[in-house]
Design a protein around this motif. Structure first.
Motif, PDB file in Angstrom:
ATOM      1  N   ARG A 152       0.835  -1.194   0.000  1.00  0.00           N
ATOM      2  CA  ARG A 152       0.000   0.000   0.000  1.00  0.00           C
ATOM      3  C   ARG A 152       0.875   1.250   0.000  1.00  0.00           C
ATOM      4  NH1 ARG A 152      -2.352  -3.593   3.571  1.00  0.00           N
ATOM      5  NH2 ARG A 152      -4.527  -4.148   3.136  1.00  0.00           N
ATOM      6  N   GLY A 153       0.359   2.299  -0.603  1.00  0.00           N
ATOM      7  CA  GLY A 153       1.050   3.587  -0.553  1.00  0.00           C
ATOM      8  C   GLY A 153       2.271   3.692  -1.440  1.00  0.00           C
ATOM      9  N   THR A 154       2.393   2.805  -2.425  1.00  0.00           N
ATOM     10  CA  THR A 154       3.574   2.834  -3.292  1.00  0.00           C
ATOM     11  C   THR A 154       3.299   3.482  -4.652  1.00  0.00           C
ATOM     12  OG1 THR A 154       3.023   0.549  -3.907  1.00  0.00           O
ATOM     13  CG2 THR A 154       4.731   0.861  -2.227  1.00  0.00           C
ATOM     14  N   ASN A 161      -2.656  -5.603  -3.490  1.00  0.00           N
ATOM     15  CA  ASN A 161      -1.663  -5.437  -2.424  1.00  0.00           C
ATOM     16  C   ASN A 161      -0.920  -6.735  -2.147  1.00  0.00           C
ATOM     17  OD1 ASN A 161      -2.324  -2.724  -2.009  1.00  0.00           O
ATOM     18  ND2 ASN A 161      -3.953  -3.239  -0.560  1.00  0.00           N
ATOM     19  N   SER A 185       5.977   2.395   1.670  1.00  0.00           N
ATOM     20  CA  SER A 185       4.920   3.370   1.411  1.00  0.00           C
ATOM     21  C   SER A 185       5.470   4.791   1.521  1.00  0.00           C
ATOM     22  CB  SER A 185       3.781   3.201   2.408  1.00  0.00           C
ATOM     23  OG  SER A 185       2.877   4.304   2.333  1.00  0.00           O
TER      24      SER A 185
END
Length: 259
Positions: free
Chosen positions: A131-133, A224, A256
């Motif tokens: 997540r958050g990449t 994910n 992330s």
């Protein structure tokens, strides 16, 4: 009034409106009229050309506004969330210390730039990782370019897609509901592999993916799951269809950047 030359008055008419012979450097002689004290009409040919240019410029403005409005409407129908409205491939920031980010950005750019070819082969792409990449950023960037090129794109989570189809059970046709997700030139499926699917959910998901696969309609899947977990936990029929025809899995295996 006597006429004495080209610069003299040619006469008077209509309650004092006067006519004078004048010369246009572009179009030669013309009859200028006094419309107000000290104000004369210009060359009628120049006036017509100016009016034509203004009309053409106005028509071009309307055309651009129509294109912009059409683009905004298509983006509005695309399901791109407000948070990702301004996400583009070019403004995806990469770190020099993380080569994978540059590779992911390059893969997204290649996919968008060659989308006409992608439509010929139905080539899919999978963004897999933490997540958050930036998976959503690049996916929405691709969708924006697809829409700007006059094609259609739909961004939706797997959960929302399944709920939409199941809502049709109360009155509509499941086939028609599935068809909604087969029509877009590009379907972006977010949150793929999140949670366990029921037998019904699995059947619906396979129906959408298989229908698009058979019609060579490309998909962009965001998950994910790691690449290994994706291989282990995804229905083999779905996995094979996503990878067939040159489909690629792009790993997003860095930390992330939301933190």
């Amino acid at each position: 009034m006597a006429l004495k030359g080209a610069s003299d008055f040619l006469g008077a008419y209509g309650g004092g409106v006067q006519v004078e012979r004048r010369q246009c450097a572009e179009h030669g002689g013309y009859a200028a009229k006094s419309v107000f004290r000290g104000v004369w009409t210009g060359c009628p040919v120049c006036r017509k050309l100016k009016a034509a240019d203004e009309a053409a410029a106005y028509a071009e403005t309307l055309r651009h506004e129509a294109l912009r409005d059409g683009l905004e409407k298509r983006i509005g129908r695309s399901g791109i969330a407000q948070r990702f409205k301004h996400c583009r491939i070019e403004n995806y920031a990469v770190s020099e210390s993380i080569p994978g980010m540059a590779r992911a950005k390059a893969a997204a750019a290649e996919y968008a730039e060659n989308f006409a070819d992608v439509l010929q082969t139905g080539r899919n792409m999978i963004f897999s990782g933490r997540r958050g990449t930036g998976k959503n950023h690049l996916a929405c960037g691709i969708a924006h370019e697809v829409i700007a090129a006059g094609k259609t794109a739909l961004v939706i989570t797997v959960g929302d897609m399944l709920r939409t189809v199941k809502d049709s059970f109360g009155g509509g046709s499941e086939t028609e509901a599935v068809g909604i997700f087969v029509k877009p030139d590009l379907l972006v499926l977010d949150e793929f592999g999140a949670g366990n699917l029921s037998e019904t959910d699995g059947r619906i998901l396979f129906s959408v993916i298989n229908a698009r696969y058979e019609r060579l309609m490309p998909m962009l899947v965001l998950t994910n799951l790691t690449a290994e977990a994706f291989r282990e936990n995804t229905d083999a029929r779905i996995r094979d269809r996503l990878r067939d025809g040159g489909g690629k899995l792009i790993p997003f295996d860095w930390e992330s950047y939301r933190a």
